[in-house]
Design an enzyme around this catalytic site. Structure first.
Site, PDB file in Angstrom:
ATOM      1  CG  HIS A   1      46.940  47.728  12.185  1.00 47.87           C
ATOM      2  ND1 HIS A   1      47.273  47.533  11.095  1.00 47.87           N
ATOM      3  CD2 HIS A   1      46.023  48.640  12.330  1.00 47.87           C
ATOM      4  CE1 HIS A   1      46.504  48.241  10.212  1.00 47.87           C
ATOM      5  NE2 HIS A   1      45.605  49.149  11.264  1.00 47.87           N
TER       6      HIS A   1
ATOM      7  CG  HIS B   1      42.384  50.829  14.654  1.00 53.69           C
ATOM      8  ND1 HIS B   1      42.866  52.025  14.645  1.00 53.69           N
ATOM      9  CD2 HIS B   1      42.862  50.293  13.437  1.00 53.69           C
ATOM     10  CE1 HIS B   1      43.760  52.418  13.627  1.00 53.69           C
ATOM     11  NE2 HIS B   1      44.015  51.063  12.823  1.00 53.69           N
TER      12      HIS B   1
ATOM     13  CE1 TYR C   1      31.826  76.945  29.687  1.00 56.72           C
ATOM     14  CE2 TYR C   1      33.663  75.736  30.961  1.00 56.72           C
ATOM     15  CZ  TYR C   1      32.425  76.394  30.976  1.00 56.72           C
ATOM     16  OH  TYR C   1      31.655  76.409  32.307  1.00 56.72           O
TER      17      TYR C   1
ATOM     18  CD  GLN D   1      34.571  79.462  32.791  1.00 60.83           C
ATOM     19  OE1 GLN D   1      34.040  79.506  33.690  1.00 60.83           O
ATOM     20  NE2 GLN D   1      34.124  79.322  31.619  1.00 60.83           N
TER      21      GLN D   1
END
Length: 138
Positions: A64, A66, A130, A134
């Site tokens: 494999h 990546h 975050y 608000q």
């Protein structure tokens, strides 16, 4: 969000998007050598540049690979993956590596499936906090 030098600009957007891709060989056969991995690196970098994307990091083992790809928002990840897998399979098979010829048949190098994970930027929990903080207008 990372280093300001990493932020890219499009005509109507500013972006910093990375995807972690994992491709597995057909039947999980152990066919890759260092030479094949080096060839794949060049092939993947070339395909990425065709999509105005950048191959940031690449490595693999014998069954494999990546990839870490920085890509623009106009590119669909599935389209990028199809091209990366298709071109690399064609180019690697054209070189007729003995390990691949011996263990894989039928014209396929890759398993039809793949892993794609978005990455980079702030952790999800930090972004969630975050947004929660608000100030909603009254």
């Amino acid at each position: 969000m990372g280093n300001d030098n990493d932020i890219r600009h499009g005509r109507h957007c500013v972006f910093l998007m990375h995807v972690h891709l994992v491709f597995v060989t057909k039947y999980r056969r152990e066919v890759f050598t260092k030479e094949i991995i080096d060839d794949l690196r060049d092939i993947f970098a070339s395909v990425c540049s065709d999509f105005e994307a950048e191959l940031v990091e690449f490595d693999g083992e014998d069954d494999h690979v990546h990839l870490l790809v920085n890509y623009p928002p106009k590119v669909a990840v599935s389209t990028l993956v199809n091209s990366l897998k298709g071109v690399s399979s064609r180019m690697i098979r054209k070189k007729s590596y003995p390990s691949i010829r011996r263990k894989l048949w039928g014209g396929a190098l890759w398993s039809p499936s793949y892993f794609a994970g978005s990455c980079g930027g702030a952790p999800i929990e930090l972004i969630r906090q975050y947004i929660e903080q608000q100030q909603t207008p009254h």
